[in-house]
Scaffold this active site. Structure first.
Site, PDB file in Angstrom:
ATOM      1  N   HIS B 289      40.457  28.345  30.503  1.00  0.00           N
ATOM      2  CA  HIS B 289      40.357  29.690  31.071  1.00  0.00           C
ATOM      3  C   HIS B 289      40.154  30.684  29.928  1.00  0.00           C
ATOM      4  O   HIS B 289      40.889  30.662  28.945  1.00  0.00           O
ATOM      5  CB  HIS B 289      41.649  29.987  31.830  1.00  0.00           C
ATOM      6  CG  HIS B 289      41.566  31.168  32.730  1.00  0.00           C
ATOM      7  ND1 HIS B 289      41.329  32.430  32.256  1.00  0.00           N
ATOM      8  CD2 HIS B 289      41.676  31.278  34.073  1.00  0.00           C
ATOM      9  CE1 HIS B 289      41.303  33.276  33.276  1.00  0.00           C
ATOM     10  NE2 HIS B 289      41.511  32.597  34.396  1.00  0.00           N
ATOM     11  N   ARG B 337      35.910  30.750  33.719  1.00  0.00           N
ATOM     12  CA  ARG B 337      35.972  29.287  33.743  1.00  0.00           C
ATOM     13  C   ARG B 337      34.578  28.726  34.007  1.00  0.00           C
ATOM     14  O   ARG B 337      33.706  29.420  34.531  1.00  0.00           O
ATOM     15  CB  ARG B 337      36.892  28.817  34.883  1.00  0.00           C
ATOM     16  CG  ARG B 337      38.315  29.253  34.781  1.00  0.00           C
ATOM     17  CD  ARG B 337      39.132  28.603  35.892  1.00  0.00           C
ATOM     18  NE  ARG B 337      39.563  29.536  36.917  1.00  0.00           N
ATOM     19  CZ  ARG B 337      40.056  29.174  38.112  1.00  0.00           C
ATOM     20  NH1 ARG B 337      40.126  27.896  38.419  1.00  0.00           N
ATOM     21  NH2 ARG B 337      40.431  30.078  38.980  1.00  0.00           N
ATOM     22  N   LYS B 340      32.292  29.367  37.223  1.00  0.00           N
ATOM     23  CA  LYS B 340      32.828  30.493  38.002  1.00  0.00           C
ATOM     24  C   LYS B 340      31.968  31.725  37.736  1.00  0.00           C
ATOM     25  O   LYS B 340      31.018  31.700  36.979  1.00  0.00           O
ATOM     26  CB  LYS B 340      34.299  30.742  37.634  1.00  0.00           C
ATOM     27  CG  LYS B 340      35.231  29.636  38.127  1.00  0.00           C
ATOM     28  CD  LYS B 340      35.895  29.938  39.462  1.00  0.00           C
ATOM     29  CE  LYS B 340      36.900  31.065  39.386  1.00  0.00           C
ATOM     30  NZ  LYS B 340      37.518  31.368  40.684  1.00  0.00           N
ATOM     31  N   ASP B 343      32.752  38.332  35.421  1.00  0.00           N
ATOM     32  CA  ASP B 343      33.723  39.370  35.782  1.00  0.00           C
ATOM     33  C   ASP B 343      33.932  40.220  34.532  1.00  0.00           C
ATOM     34  O   ASP B 343      34.190  39.693  33.443  1.00  0.00           O
ATOM     35  CB  ASP B 343      35.036  38.703  36.219  1.00  0.00           C
ATOM     36  CG  ASP B 343      36.128  39.717  36.565  1.00  0.00           C
ATOM     37  OD1 ASP B 343      36.075  40.878  36.076  1.00  0.00           O
ATOM     38  OD2 ASP B 343      37.057  39.348  37.317  1.00  0.00           O
ATOM     39  N   CYS B 345      36.256  41.860  33.301  1.00  0.00           N
ATOM     40  CA  CYS B 345      37.492  41.788  32.518  1.00  0.00           C
ATOM     41  C   CYS B 345      37.363  40.774  31.382  1.00  0.00           C
ATOM     42  O   CYS B 345      37.983  40.909  30.341  1.00  0.00           O
ATOM     43  CB  CYS B 345      38.701  41.484  33.397  1.00  0.00           C
ATOM     44  SG  CYS B 345      38.767  39.811  34.017  1.00  0.00           S
ATOM     45  N   TYR B 346      36.519  39.736  31.581  1.00  0.00           N
ATOM     46  CA  TYR B 346      36.341  38.747  30.519  1.00  0.00           C
ATOM     47  C   TYR B 346      35.505  39.280  29.364  1.00  0.00           C
ATOM     48  O   TYR B 346      35.377  38.611  28.337  1.00  0.00           O
ATOM     49  CB  TYR B 346      35.754  37.452  31.080  1.00  0.00           C
ATOM     50  CG  TYR B 346      36.656  36.833  32.114  1.00  0.00           C
ATOM     51  CD1 TYR B 346      37.939  36.444  31.773  1.00  0.00           C
ATOM     52  CD2 TYR B 346      36.260  36.693  33.432  1.00  0.00           C
ATOM     53  CE1 TYR B 346      38.792  35.910  32.714  1.00  0.00           C
ATOM     54  CE2 TYR B 346      37.113  36.161  34.390  1.00  0.00           C
ATOM     55  CZ  TYR B 346      38.377  35.772  34.022  1.00  0.00           C
ATOM     56  OH  TYR B 346      39.222  35.247  34.966  1.00  0.00           O
ATOM     57  N   ASP B 405      34.694  44.853  38.150  1.00  0.00           N
ATOM     58  CA  ASP B 405      34.410  43.431  37.946  1.00  0.00           C
ATOM     59  C   ASP B 405      32.901  43.170  38.024  1.00  0.00           C
ATOM     60  O   ASP B 405      32.281  42.664  37.099  1.00  0.00           O
ATOM     61  CB  ASP B 405      35.234  42.701  39.024  1.00  0.00           C
ATOM     62  CG  ASP B 405      34.789  41.286  39.333  1.00  0.00           C
ATOM     63  OD1 ASP B 405      33.747  40.870  38.854  1.00  0.00           O
ATOM     64  OD2 ASP B 405      35.512  40.599  40.095  1.00  0.00           O
ATOM     65  N   ASP B 412      38.964  49.585  38.979  1.00  0.00           N
ATOM     66  CA  ASP B 412      40.414  49.741  38.850  1.00  0.00           C
ATOM     67  C   ASP B 412      40.756  49.876  37.367  1.00  0.00           C
ATOM     68  O   ASP B 412      39.887  49.709  36.501  1.00  0.00           O
ATOM     69  CB  ASP B 412      41.167  48.575  39.509  1.00  0.00           C
ATOM     70  CG  ASP B 412      40.764  47.213  38.944  1.00  0.00           C
ATOM     71  OD1 ASP B 412      40.581  47.119  37.718  1.00  0.00           O
ATOM     72  OD2 ASP B 412      40.642  46.255  39.707  1.00  0.00           O
ATOM     73  N   HIS B 415      40.108  46.643  35.079  1.00  0.00           N
ATOM     74  CA  HIS B 415      38.719  46.390  34.687  1.00  0.00           C
ATOM     75  C   HIS B 415      38.157  47.502  33.812  1.00  0.00           C
ATOM     76  O   HIS B 415      37.306  47.253  32.965  1.00  0.00           O
ATOM     77  CB  HIS B 415      37.849  46.178  35.933  1.00  0.00           C
ATOM     78  CG  HIS B 415      38.082  44.852  36.582  1.00  0.00           C
ATOM     79  ND1 HIS B 415      39.021  44.675  37.570  1.00  0.00           N
ATOM     80  CD2 HIS B 415      37.550  43.632  36.337  1.00  0.00           C
ATOM     81  CE1 HIS B 415      39.033  43.398  37.931  1.00  0.00           C
ATOM     82  NE2 HIS B 415      38.151  42.739  37.196  1.00  0.00           N
TER      83      HIS B 415
END
Lengths: 317, 506
Positions: B289, B337, B340, B343, B345-346, B405, B412, B415
């Site tokens: 992750h 991941r 997936k 997003d 945030c990554y 995201d 939010d 993010h």
């Protein structure tokens, strides 16, 4: 007046209202009266170290309003154990709550504590599988499943079939691949050496190769293949023939998988005099098949002591 | 997402997120000769856009579309379809463009978005009652990344967190809640950001951290809670920023297992979190992750210099390969991941790994050769692609601002903060000074994490990334994820170490 303050059962408790720290708290939450009151009683019972049936009701109320409340979950577990409660009943209640709050972490830690104490995992794997219907990649649920396997020694039962079932459903589900790896290798930590004899190796290689056959550009089985040869101590070159079905320098226009080309680059690099071929594979990735990672492919070339080339030169060649 | 526990991705999503608002593609994607299946992006060919980077050109996008559809591939295709119109400049959502054709960073709007939660939150936020410290951090740190003044929040934050600090040490999510590593980390960083560190009881913190240290070398998130790699990073952050003694307190239960220091067996424990895929998982054997990779690397960069501790405890080549593949095609952001979805945030959790890894790879050798290790060319990853994803897809249009995201998600604080720090990682250069000392002789404090230098994007960098000066985010410390000034302040403030002698205890 609220639910608790009006209840004679709670008359002996002096609630502890929220201390906001000052007159102008930052990011203050305008709690509903119900939440504020319930939390005030919760703080009071925790301060008094009370473990009782009425505390269980209080925690249930709070969890309903805020399932991410780790403090309340941990206190509930303590209370259940203190009162020696019927943990089967607790699991039934948890089942409903888990289905409502799929992604909540605390619920799974709590379940872990309860089932550990029960020392019996009957029905657990079935319940977990049910959870995967809605979200087959839920990190907490997969972690819990691993714990079940280890705690109750489920290595030899139906776990392998279970991963096959999950991967039949979605061969790109990396969580299921990870679980499969764990089932095959996870006992090493317990001192049981992963038995990478030829039979097991063939079974796992075939399984991953079959998945690649269906979905050549699916990273999960390629990662799995690389890991098998590394762990089993087999040369990477043993995958060469297979990788060449999906990428070949002789047919640079019909590469079917960037992961195959990446693997070939590593295989060439290990061959005597293969560096240039490795460089060609990496150039092809940078110039055509995976240009978003062009810096990484150039880095890999530099690791081999090769100069980076311009994309134009590669395309012209 | 991992580090925030269930706060951001679960509770907020479940409670506050709208139904997905998918942006429809123009109805001309029936030219499917390339792959034989309808694929998002086919319409772009018609428009003859050539200024796009290669990974966004039709010839690249059309590659490798396996015919065998599953839940995963359908989700991946849907995400590509919602992002492509933004990535290619077909739909700029009305955000003014910079001179390179990318949307400007909406600084004012995002700042206003981050100020808002600090004013107060409506009742449904009770679902975040256990993770309110994160809001302090995301909002104040995010504002500081935009060079907003946050000193006016100092007194109020210090007052607000007082009831969150427990007598036994550490901070909980709210008044009467158990001390928790994540809440402690978030509170600490928010306090450092506004200059309010005086409110922390360092000695109690030291004792409490001694109760979450485990015999195997890792840390639990709270007493009785899970042990995972977030705990290790959060705890070591507190120990280093606050200059707490590295010796375990005498009352630490871990001493019975023969451990004497917080750092005992820690690197070894982190090693066990590297999975068969090469990436890092929350705890041994779990799935790789992206967020945990950052926790592992940042923790190792607290323990020592990156070029020493990272290769000592991790297989760097395999880790780099794994993280590289998380940069998604065609979006250019990162997924958490394998297989997936991208997003924002990554952008921080994975994007933030690169400065640490590049320093690990380069080491003192090349630094000497070239004078400086920083170069406009990124060495391992694609900065340009990340910047494009964040500016085109993740900015919420309109006066309220905020970052999200992906286009179909609501913005939010989580993010917004991590999009901004991801932008900073992509835009600016961070290097490690290999000649600086790694331990303070007097107090024993680990100093490696303080040896980082940030360099603002040069004109050349900006051109390469298609941004203007106004689109560039402030320097963000690559290990502690707050402004460098805030890190320096904490370093200076606690330089003497030790604990204040309380009157009457002698």
């Amino acid at each position: 007046m609220g639910k608790y303050s009006e209840d004679p059962l709670w008359a002996d408790i002096e609630p502890l209202p929220t201390d906001e720290g000052g007159p102008n708290p930052l990011a203050a939450i305008a709690y509903s009266e119900e939440y504020e009151e319930t939390m005030s009683y919760m703080r009071a019972v925790m301060a008094a170290n009370e473990y009782s049936d009425r505390v269980l009701e209080l925690t249930e109320d709070l969890i309903d309003m805020n399932p991410a409340h780790y403090t309340v979950w941990l206190y509930r577990a303590k209370t259940l154990f203190h009162l020696d409660k019927d943990l089967r009943e607790e699991l039934e209640w948890l089942n409903e709550t888990a289905l409502e709050h799929q992604k909540n972490y605390q619920i799974w830690h709590h379940r872990n504590l309860i089932v550990d104490r029960l020392d019996d995992c009957e029905g657990e794997t079935e319940f977990v599988e049910q959870m995967f219907v809605k979200d087959a990649k839920n990190y907490h649920v997969w972690s819990y499943r691993q714990w079940l396997v280890k705690r109750f020694g489920l290595w030899e039962t139906e776990e392998l079939e279970f991963t096959e079932r999950m991967l039949r459903e979605d061969v790109r589900n990396n969580s299921a691949w990870n679980h499969r790896w764990y089932i095959v290798n996870g006992r090493e930590a317990e001192g049981v050496k992963g038995e990478w004899d030829e039979g097991l190796r063939k079974r796992e290689l075939d399984f991953a190769k079959n998945a690649v056959g269906k979905t050549p550009q699916n990273q999960s089985p390629w990662n799995y293949l690389r890991a098998i040869v590394r762990t089993a101590g087999v040369p990477l070159a043993s995958l060469k023939e297979f990788a060449e079905q999906y990428a070949s320098l002789d047919r640079p226009d019909s590469v079917r998988s960037s992961f195959a080309l990446d693997l070939l680059a590593d295989i060439f690099a290990e061959e005597e005099g293969g560096k240039d071929k490795a460089g060609k594979a990496l150039d092809l990735l940078a110039a055509k098949y995976d240009p978003i990672r062009k810096n990484y492919w150039a880095y890999r070339k530099s690791q081999l002591g090769l100069e980076s080339s311009t994309p134009e030169a590669v395309v012209a060649a | 997402m991992a580090i925030t526990d269930s706060a951001a991705d679960d509770t907020l999503d479940e409670l506050l997120r709208n139904k997905a608002r998918i942006i429809e593609l123009p109805d001309d994607n029936n030219e499917d000769e390339v792959t034989g299946v309808p694929f998002p992006g086919n319409h772009l060919r018609k428009n003859g856009i050539h200024h796009l980077p290669q990974w966004l050109q039709q010839t690249t996008i059309g590659l490798f579309h396996d015919d065998y559809n599953t839940v995963s591939s359908e989700a991946l295709d849907k995400t590509a379809a919602e992002c492509l119109p933004h990535l290619t400049g077909q739909d700029n959502q009305g955000i003014p463009l910079n001179r390179h054709g990318l949307p400007h960073l909406q600084r004012k709007q995002h700042a206003s978005f981050l100020h808002t939660p600090l004013k107060g939150l409506p009742a449904p936020y009770a679902a975040m009652d256990a993770s309110r410290p994160w809001l302090f951090y995301w909002c104040t740190a995010g504002l500081s990344f935009l060079r907003e003044d946050v000193s006016m929040y100092r007194e109020r934050l210090m007052e607000t967190v007082r009831p969150l600090q427990n007598k036994i040490g550490g901070f909980g999510g709210g008044h009467g809640q158990l001390s928790h590593c994540a809440c402690t980390y978030a509170t600490l960083l928010a306090l450092a950001t506004v200059g309010g560190l005086d409110v922390i009881d360092r000695e109690a913190m030291w004792h409490w951290l001694g109760t979450v240290k485990q015999a195997d070398g890792g840390f639990r998130m709270a007493i009785g809670a899970e042990e995972d790699i977030r705990g290790a990073y959060c705890a070591m952050t507190a120990i280093t920023l606050l200059n707490l003694p590295l010796e375990l307190p005498p009352d630490s239960p871990t001493r019975e297992a023969g451990l004497t220091h917080f750092t005992d067996r820690l690197g070894e424990w982190i090693s066990t979190c590297q999975s068969y895929e090469g990436g890092i998982s929350s705890a041994p054997n779990h799935e790789v992750h992206g967020a945990y990779a950052f926790c592992a690397l940042a923790c190792l960069c607290i323990l020592g210099p990156p070029h020493i501790t990272i290769p000592k405890y991790l297989d760097v080549d395999r880790l780099i390969r794994c993280l590289t593949t998380l940069q998604t095609n065609p979006e250019g952001g990162f997924a958490g991941r394998t297989n997936k979805l991208v997003d924002a945030c990554y952008s921080h959790w994975v994007g933030g790994c690169w400065a640490l890894l590049e320093a690990a790879v380069v080491g003192p050798h090349e630094a000497k050769q070239n004078g400086s290790v920083s170069s406009a060319e990124s060495r391992l990853w694609n900065r340009e692609a990340l910047v494009r994803y964040l500016l085109t897809c993740c900015q919420q249009p309109g006066p309220k601002g905020g970052m999200r995201d992906k286009p179909s998600a609501r913005p939010d604080g989580y993010h917004t903060c991590y999009s901004l720090s991801g932008l900073s990682a992509a835009q600016n250069q961070y290097t490690y000074n290999t000649t600086a000392s790694t331990t303070d002789r007097e107090t024993g404090r680990l100093l490696s994490a303080f040896n980082w230098k940030g360099e603002r994007a040069s004109e050349g960098d900006m051109k390469g990334l298609s941004v203007e000066r106004n689109d560039v985010v402030e320097l963000v410390h690559p290990v502690f994820v707050i402004r460098f000034e805030a890190v320096e302040e904490a370093r200076r403030k606690f330089a003497r170490g030790g604990f204040p002698v309380v009157e009457g205890t002698d």
